[in-house]
Design a protein around this motif. Structure first.
Motif, short mmCIF file in Angstrom:
data_model
loop_
_atom_site.label_atom_id
_atom_site.label_comp_id
_atom_site.label_asym_id
_atom_site.label_seq_id
_atom_site.Cartn_x
_atom_site.Cartn_y
_atom_site.Cartn_z
N ARG A 176 0.82 -1.27 -0.04
CA ARG A 176 0.21 0.27 0.07
C ARG A 176 0.77 1.03 0.06
O ARG A 176 0.41 2.57 -0.38
N LEU A 177 1.77 1.63 0.75
CA LEU A 177 2.66 2.18 1.04
C LEU A 177 3.78 2.72 -0.64
O LEU A 177 3.91 3.62 -1.03
N SER A 178 3.74 1.31 -0.42
CA SER A 178 4.51 1.10 -2.33
C SER A 178 4.12 2.24 -3.35
O SER A 178 4.37 2.93 -4.13
N GLU A 179 2.58 1.61 -3.56
CA GLU A 179 1.64 1.72 -4.47
C GLU A 179 1.51 3.69 -4.39
O GLU A 179 1.61 4.07 -5.33
N GLN A 180 1.43 3.97 -3.02
CA GLN A 180 0.98 5.46 -3.47
C GLN A 180 2.40 6.41 -3.59
O GLN A 180 2.79 7.30 -4.16
N VAL A 181 4.00 6.13 -2.74
CA VAL A 181 5.23 7.00 -2.55
C VAL A 181 6.34 5.94 -4.06
O VAL A 181 7.04 7.23 -4.32
N LEU A 182 5.80 4.65 -5.02
CA LEU A 182 7.01 5.20 -5.75
C LEU A 182 6.12 4.40 -7.04
O LEU A 182 6.28 4.60 -8.47
N ASP A 183 5.21 3.72 -7.36
CA ASP A 183 4.64 3.37 -8.99
C ASP A 183 4.21 4.56 -9.34
O ASP A 183 3.93 4.34 -10.44
N PRO A 184 4.33 6.09 -8.75
CA PRO A 184 3.64 7.17 -9.95
C PRO A 184 5.26 7.40 -10.54
O PRO A 184 5.24 8.34 -11.52
N ALA A 185 6.02 6.67 -9.69
CA ALA A 185 7.43 6.91 -10.71
C ALA A 185 8.13 5.60 -11.23
O ALA A 185 9.70 5.35 -11.49
N ALA A 186 7.34 4.66 -11.83
CA ALA A 186 7.72 3.20 -12.65
C ALA A 186 8.26 3.61 -13.47
O ALA A 186 9.12 2.71 -13.67
N GLU A 187 7.86 4.41 -14.14
CA GLU A 187 7.92 4.01 -14.81
C GLU A 187 9.33 5.27 -15.87
O GLU A 187 10.42 4.62 -16.57
N HIS A 188 9.94 5.95 -14.99
CA HIS A 188 11.00 6.53 -14.79
C HIS A 188 12.43 5.86 -14.03
O HIS A 188 13.32 6.37 -14.13
N LEU A 189 11.59 4.59 -12.84
CA LEU A 189 13.20 4.26 -12.52
C LEU A 189 14.14 2.70 -13.09
O LEU A 189 14.76 2.55 -13.26
N GLU A 190 12.97 2.25 -14.15
CA GLU A 190 13.73 1.30 -15.17
C GLU A 190 14.97 1.41 -15.67
O GLU A 190 15.86 -0.17 -16.00
N SER A 191 15.41 2.49 -15.88
CA SER A 191 16.85 2.18 -17.19
C SER A 191 17.32 2.96 -16.42
O SER A 191 19.32 2.82 -16.04
N LYS A 192 17.47 3.07 -14.74
CA LYS A 192 18.29 3.73 -13.55
C LYS A 192 18.87 2.65 -12.68
O LYS A 192 18.22 1.38 -12.45
N LYS A 193 20.58 2.35 -12.31
CA LYS A 193 20.13 1.48 -11.55
C LYS A 193 21.06 1.95 -9.46
O LYS A 193 20.77 1.07 -9.26
N ARG A 194 20.82 3.08 -9.41
CA ARG A 194 20.58 3.86 -8.69
C ARG A 194 19.72 4.49 -7.69
O ARG A 194 19.04 5.47 -8.70
N LEU A 195 19.08 5.02 -6.66
CA LEU A 195 17.95 5.63 -6.55
C LEU A 195 17.80 6.37 -5.32
O LEU A 195 18.90 5.16 -3.84
N ILE A 196 18.83 7.35 -5.28
CA ILE A 196 18.66 8.15 -4.51
C ILE A 196 17.63 8.48 -3.61
O ILE A 196 16.26 9.15 -4.04
N VAL A 197 17.08 8.56 -2.35
CA VAL A 197 15.81 9.33 -1.80
C VAL A 197 16.20 10.41 -0.84
O VAL A 197 16.54 9.90 0.27
#
Length: 419
Positions: free
Chosen positions: A107-128
């Motif tokens: 439920r948390l992932s759906e709200q805070v990560l899924d909106p950015a899903a398409e932008h994450l696919e080609s990146k190996k590192r995630l800075i939060v």
């Protein structure tokens, strides 16, 4: 107390005026979008959260693009984040508990990560850059929906690093760039002696008969928490690290030697990595009262002050690539809107560490030792970055049946520099 707080505010204002680097780290000037993008490399995507009501915002930033997404209000996000943290910090022992935990995380992932899903696919590192209660959530335990709507764990796809803000990170980079690099190896502090019932103290007293009942009572008064338990597996952590480093590049303080003076009086600026395997005592309301607990007895069995307080950490002079706080709750601190958590991690960064690995909840002793074995093998043996080394170590622990629950591996986070 209110009078003292006002005096503290005035003192901090004076410090910012006389020590600009302190002010720049704790309250940096905000970067423009273009300036911010220069801090991000092509393999990295930045997720910056701004919680508010009735809506919140998620900004997805790469070296060449910026996207904004509206997400639910801060009250809803904070409630989801706290429930997720509560679900993670205890081991799920039944199917119902596992299902509830997974539901909370999804439920948390759906709200805070899924909106950015398409932008994450080609990146190996995630800075939060989290906000509010999101500071308490290890994003490595979250997931992003794939094209079929199925959750894809970030543990498998991204190395993850947290930052208080990119503005603070940019200032920190400038400060660290002016320091000379060091090749001196590692300083390790582990398995301190906390209580009068520790067998090592009893053996020492039997041999030397130096500590009286009054001495023990004095030591009990020096400790803020009489329930601190020994962490015997941290000695194993130290041995694992020592096996990876030449003797001339290793400083090791175990047991009675893992004391306050050993940390504060040693030539700490000569070490590239500093590993502290001990308990963290966090005061979330007043972070200046947070501390690390070292040995409360010296090698003669005499009681000593065992606390390394936050102001002690700020006064250290480090030149480290990494400080590892292999302890309990060391990533927590005071929640400050827009600037993350001011706690022990910020103190070590100010003192001169490029990055810090710390924990978000009380971590089981043996599982932590095993995780650190994989972490240092990846970091020192394979030459991986801190974020990639932690990701590989967490994957290794999660792959073991007895420790597959995220309670055992998700607590540790990297904060600070990811390069």
């Amino acid at each position: 107390l209110q009078t003292t707080e006002r005096q503290l505010d005035l003192l901090e204002t004076e410090i910012r005026a006389s020590r600009p680097e302190f002010g720049n780290l704790t309250a940096p000037n905000t970067l423009s979008t273009k300036e911010l993008q220069t801090q991000i490399d092509p393999d990295t995507v930045l997720l910056q959260y701004a919680l508010g009501d009735p809506v919140s915002y998620l900004f997805v930033i790469t070296s060449d693009s910026v996207h904004g997404h509206q997400i639910p209000g801060g009250e809803e996000i904070e409630a989801l984040a706290r429930r997720a943290h509560d679900a993670l910090r205890g081991r799920a022992t039944s199917r119902e508990a596992i299902a509830d935990r997974d539901s909370q995380l999804r439920r948390l992932s759906e709200q805070v990560l899924d909106p950015a899903a398409e932008h994450l696919e080609s990146k190996k590192r995630l800075i939060v850059v989290p906000d509010g209660a999101l500071n308490y959530v290890p994003f490595v335990a979250l997931s992003v929906a794939d094209d079929n709507g199925e959750p894809r764990p970030l543990l498998l796809t991204h190395e993850i690093v947290s930052a208080p803000s990119i503005s603070a990170m940019a200032v920190h980079r400038e400060v660290m760039a002016m320091r000379n690099s060091t090749d001196h190896g590692i300083a390790v502090f582990a398995d301190p002696v906390y209580t009068s019932t520790d067998p090592r103290l009893a053996e020492l007293e039997h041999q030397n008969a130096t500590a009286s009942g009054g001495d023990i009572a004095q030591a009990e008064n020096l400790r803020p928490n009489s329930q601190l338990q020994r962490l015997p597996a941290t000695a194993r952590e130290a041995a694992i690290i020592a096996s990876l480093v030449p003797d001339q590049q290793l400083f090791e303080a175990i047991g009675f030697d893992a004391n306050r003076n050993a940390v504060l009086d040693s030539d700490m600026d000569g070490y590239r990595i500093i590993h502290l395997a001990t308990h963290g005592l966090i005061d979330a309301r007043y972070p200046a009262l947070s501390s690390l607990a070292m040995s409360f007895y010296n090698s003669a069995g005499e009681p000593v002050d065992g606390l390394i307080r936050l102001h002690d950490i700020y006064n250290l002079n480090l030149n480290a690539d990494l400080v590892v706080l292999s302890a309990c709750d060391t990533a927590l601190g005071q929640e400050v809107r827009g600037e993350g958590l001011i706690g022990l991690t910020r103190g070590f960064q100010y003192a001169g560490s490029r990055s810090v690995v710390a924990s978000l909840w009380q971590v089981p002793d043996r599982a932590t030792a095993e995780l650190m074995r994989h972490f240092y093998d990846a970091l020192l043996g394979q030459g991986l970055s801190v974020g990639a080394a932690l990701q590989q170590a967490q994957q290794a622990i999660a792959a073991q049946q007895r420790w597959r629950d995220p309670y055992y591996w998700a607590a540790f986070v990297v904060q600070g520099e990811w390069r």
